[in-house]
Design a protein around this motif. Structure first.
Motif, short mmCIF file in Angstrom:
data_model
loop_
_atom_site.label_atom_id
_atom_site.label_comp_id
_atom_site.label_asym_id
_atom_site.label_seq_id
_atom_site.Cartn_x
_atom_site.Cartn_y
_atom_site.Cartn_z
N ILE A 172 5.46 -18.74 32.57
CA ILE A 172 4.32 -18.55 33.74
C ILE A 172 4.11 -19.70 34.66
O ILE A 172 4.23 -19.38 35.66
N VAL A 173 4.46 -20.84 34.17
CA VAL A 173 4.17 -22.09 35.14
C VAL A 173 5.46 -21.86 36.13
O VAL A 173 4.97 -22.09 37.32
N PHE A 174 6.48 -21.59 35.77
CA PHE A 174 7.72 -21.68 36.71
C PHE A 174 7.36 -20.55 37.65
O PHE A 174 7.88 -20.76 39.15
N VAL A 175 7.10 -19.25 37.24
CA VAL A 175 6.77 -18.11 38.16
C VAL A 175 5.82 -18.36 39.12
O VAL A 175 5.78 -17.93 40.33
N VAL A 176 4.53 -19.14 38.75
CA VAL A 176 3.54 -19.42 39.60
C VAL A 176 4.06 -20.41 40.75
O VAL A 176 3.71 -20.31 41.86
N LEU A 233 11.26 -29.01 50.34
CA LEU A 233 10.62 -30.11 49.97
C LEU A 233 9.56 -29.88 49.07
O LEU A 233 9.48 -30.61 48.15
N PHE A 234 8.79 -28.90 49.09
CA PHE A 234 7.89 -28.44 48.05
C PHE A 234 8.42 -28.26 46.64
O PHE A 234 7.92 -28.84 45.76
N LEU A 235 9.66 -27.51 46.66
CA LEU A 235 10.60 -27.33 45.07
C LEU A 235 11.08 -28.50 44.76
O LEU A 235 11.11 -28.93 43.40
N ILE A 239 5.97 -18.31 43.18
CA ILE A 239 5.02 -17.68 44.15
C ILE A 239 4.29 -18.49 45.22
O ILE A 239 4.15 -18.09 46.27
N VAL A 240 3.96 -19.94 44.56
CA VAL A 240 3.36 -20.93 45.64
C VAL A 240 4.51 -21.20 46.61
O VAL A 240 4.16 -21.47 47.92
N ALA A 241 5.94 -21.42 46.21
CA ALA A 241 6.75 -21.78 47.19
C ALA A 241 7.03 -20.55 48.37
O ALA A 241 7.15 -20.96 49.49
N ILE A 242 6.67 -19.51 47.68
CA ILE A 242 6.85 -18.03 48.75
C ILE A 242 5.80 -18.15 49.73
O ILE A 242 5.95 -18.07 50.91
N GLY A 243 4.33 -18.64 49.36
CA GLY A 243 3.34 -18.93 50.04
C GLY A 243 3.58 -20.18 50.95
O GLY A 243 3.21 -19.80 52.15
N VAL A 244 4.29 -21.13 50.68
CA VAL A 244 4.62 -22.16 51.50
C VAL A 244 5.28 -21.94 52.62
O VAL A 244 5.32 -22.12 53.79
#
Length: 198
Positions: free
Chosen positions: A126-130, A170-172, A133-138
């Motif tokens: 779940i942590v990795f999926v979230v 950079l985020f990932l 999702i945050v990376a797609i938002g970025v």
């Protein structure tokens, strides 16, 4: 009543004349040379006369319709509207090697953290999926900011999404490094290597 001449009888048959040919100095039979004291015969009239043509300078000026220059289109047409935000797949794919490599790095770091933590694997997934999702938002946020800064403010057209992919990468990478920092044996090995190099 005398008979009227036909149209071809009313024309004059004139021999062809070359206006640029040298005119003879004196008239007379061939082989006859004019004596020096004899008056010169008048030159035959030339079909062309020297002079100055009258030119109207106003005639050569072209008149154009008054219009606001728009850069493209016909005079009098409406100005082109600003191009909307483009989300074409071909534009979004350019530069995806950055985010793909960073996602792979984050996945490896997450796997090391998940296997070393000893906790529930479902929570780690779940942590990795979230995180994805945050990376797609970025990525989407970077696209919107790039639209307002590059296209609207600077007036330039974007042909790729390399900047957005770079920000996402950079985020990932940051998330992957954070996962490694939470893994105890990785930090122990890192501190040992750093101690040996210092």
């Amino acid at each position: 009543m005398p008979e009227q001449p036909q149209w071809h009888e009313r024309t004059l048959d004139m021999p062809p004349q070359d206006p640029w040919a040298d005119q003879p100095a004196a008239s007379g039979p061939p082989g006859f040379a004019a004596s020096p004291g004899a008056p010169e015969a008048a030159d035959p009239p030339s079909p062309f006369t020297q002079g100055r043509a009258r030119v109207n300078p106003q005639a050569h000026q072209r008149q154009f319709a008054e219009h606001e220059p728009t850069g493209v289109g016909w005079p009098g047409a409406d100005a082109p509207h600003a191009r909307g935000m483009s989300w074409r797949w071909s534009d979004l794919r350019r530069g995806n090697e950055w985010s793909t490599a960073a996602a792979l790095f984050a996945f490896v770091c997450w796997g090391i953290w998940a296997l070393s933590g000893g906790g529930s694997l479902g929570t780690s997934v779940i942590v990795f999926v979230v995180t994805l999702i945050v990376a797609i938002g970025v990525f989407c946020l970077a696209r919107v900011v790039g639209y307002y800064v590059i296209e609207r403010a600077m007036g330039r057209q974007r042909r790729s999404a390399r900047g957005s992919h770079l920000v996402t990468a950079l985020f990932l990478v940051g998330v992957g490094i954070a996962d490694l920092q939470q893994t105890e044996w990785v930090m122990t090995a890192w501190n040992w290597v750093a101690g040996q190099l210092s």
